[in-house]
Design a protein around this motif. Structure first.
Motif, PDB file in Angstrom:
ATOM      1  N   LYS A   5       7.596   3.405  -4.147  1.00  0.00           N
ATOM      2  CA  LYS A   5       6.673   2.291  -4.008  1.00  0.00           C
ATOM      3  C   LYS A   5       6.350   2.051  -2.547  1.00  0.00           C
ATOM      4  O   LYS A   5       7.098   2.444  -1.655  1.00  0.00           O
ATOM      5  N   VAL A   6       5.203   1.426  -2.320  1.00  0.00           N
ATOM      6  CA  VAL A   6       4.759   1.053  -0.987  1.00  0.00           C
ATOM      7  C   VAL A   6       4.418  -0.423  -1.018  1.00  0.00           C
ATOM      8  O   VAL A   6       3.702  -0.891  -1.915  1.00  0.00           O
ATOM      9  N   GLU A   7       4.934  -1.148  -0.051  1.00  0.00           N
ATOM     10  CA  GLU A   7       4.665  -2.576   0.074  1.00  0.00           C
ATOM     11  C   GLU A   7       3.718  -2.760   1.253  1.00  0.00           C
ATOM     12  O   GLU A   7       3.967  -2.225   2.336  1.00  0.00           O
ATOM     13  N   ILE A   8       2.627  -3.496   1.052  1.00  0.00           N
ATOM     14  CA  ILE A   8       1.625  -3.709   2.079  1.00  0.00           C
ATOM     15  C   ILE A   8       1.585  -5.195   2.405  1.00  0.00           C
ATOM     16  O   ILE A   8       1.390  -6.021   1.510  1.00  0.00           O
ATOM     17  N   VAL A   9       1.761  -5.538   3.672  1.00  0.00           N
ATOM     18  CA  VAL A   9       1.692  -6.934   4.114  1.00  0.00           C
ATOM     19  C   VAL A   9       0.416  -7.083   4.929  1.00  0.00           C
ATOM     20  O   VAL A   9       0.201  -6.347   5.895  1.00  0.00           O
ATOM     21  N   ARG A  35      -8.669   5.869   6.824  1.00  0.00           N
ATOM     22  CA  ARG A  35      -9.971   6.462   7.114  1.00  0.00           C
ATOM     23  C   ARG A  35     -10.953   5.379   7.519  1.00  0.00           C
ATOM     24  O   ARG A  35     -11.100   4.387   6.800  1.00  0.00           O
ATOM     25  N   ARG A  36     -11.606   5.575   8.644  1.00  0.00           N
ATOM     26  CA  ARG A  36     -12.689   4.687   9.099  1.00  0.00           C
ATOM     27  C   ARG A  36     -12.332   3.212   9.035  1.00  0.00           C
ATOM     28  O   ARG A  36     -13.086   2.388   8.513  1.00  0.00           O
ATOM     29  N   VAL A  41      -4.064   3.031  -0.292  1.00  0.00           N
ATOM     30  CA  VAL A  41      -2.782   3.379  -0.912  1.00  0.00           C
ATOM     31  C   VAL A  41      -3.070   3.693  -2.373  1.00  0.00           C
ATOM     32  O   VAL A  41      -3.622   2.864  -3.090  1.00  0.00           O
ATOM     33  N   SER A  42      -2.704   4.909  -2.803  1.00  0.00           N
ATOM     34  CA  SER A  42      -3.049   5.358  -4.154  1.00  0.00           C
ATOM     35  C   SER A  42      -1.835   5.876  -4.900  1.00  0.00           C
ATOM     36  O   SER A  42      -0.976   6.534  -4.323  1.00  0.00           O
ATOM     37  N   MET A  57      -8.541  -3.531   4.890  1.00  0.00           N
ATOM     38  CA  MET A  57      -9.055  -3.334   6.239  1.00  0.00           C
ATOM     39  C   MET A  57      -7.871  -3.091   7.168  1.00  0.00           C
ATOM     40  O   MET A  57      -6.906  -3.852   7.167  1.00  0.00           O
ATOM     41  N   ALA A  58      -7.928  -2.028   7.953  1.00  0.00           N
ATOM     42  CA  ALA A  58      -6.808  -1.660   8.822  1.00  0.00           C
ATOM     43  C   ALA A  58      -6.483  -2.767   9.827  1.00  0.00           C
ATOM     44  O   ALA A  58      -5.321  -2.960  10.182  1.00  0.00           O
ATOM     45  N   SER A  59      -7.487  -3.524  10.253  1.00  0.00           N
ATOM     46  CA  SER A  59      -7.243  -4.593  11.220  1.00  0.00           C
ATOM     47  C   SER A  59      -6.450  -5.757  10.623  1.00  0.00           C
ATOM     48  O   SER A  59      -5.873  -6.554  11.352  1.00  0.00           O
TER      49      SER A  59
END
Length: 84
Positions: A5-9, A35-36, A41-42, A57-59
């Motif tokens: 699993k991946v957790e994104i904050v 990318r861009r 995350v897939s 958004m990466a920012s």
């Protein structure tokens, strides 16, 4: 692998939000791509077909934490053999 699993904050303006993408079935894995200015995350199958995808958004991403499934306990692993 099932259980990865991946957790994104992310920064949501008035605080943070946490999302989780998990490999739900055997043979699936979680992949991360940037990318861009977008973090993607897939959950993908063995053949590479995406099942679920989350885009941010990466920012706005504060942290990406990967939790790999460790199905073999340290004491069950085979000892390293000396090649000499």
């Amino acid at each position: 692998m099932k259980g990865d699993k991946v957790e994104i904050v992310i920064d949501a303006g008035e605080g943070t939000r946490t999302y989780e993408v998990k490999a739900t079935r055997a043979g699936r894995r979680v992949e991360i791509a940037t990318r861009r200015g977008v973090v993607e995350v897939s959950e993908v199958t063995r053949s590479g077909t995406p099942v679920r995808t989350a885009r941010f958004m990466a920012s706005r991403v504060l942290a990406l934490v990967e939790y790999p499934m460790d199905d073999v306990q340290p004491e069950e692993r085979a000892p390293l053999r000396d090649a000499g």
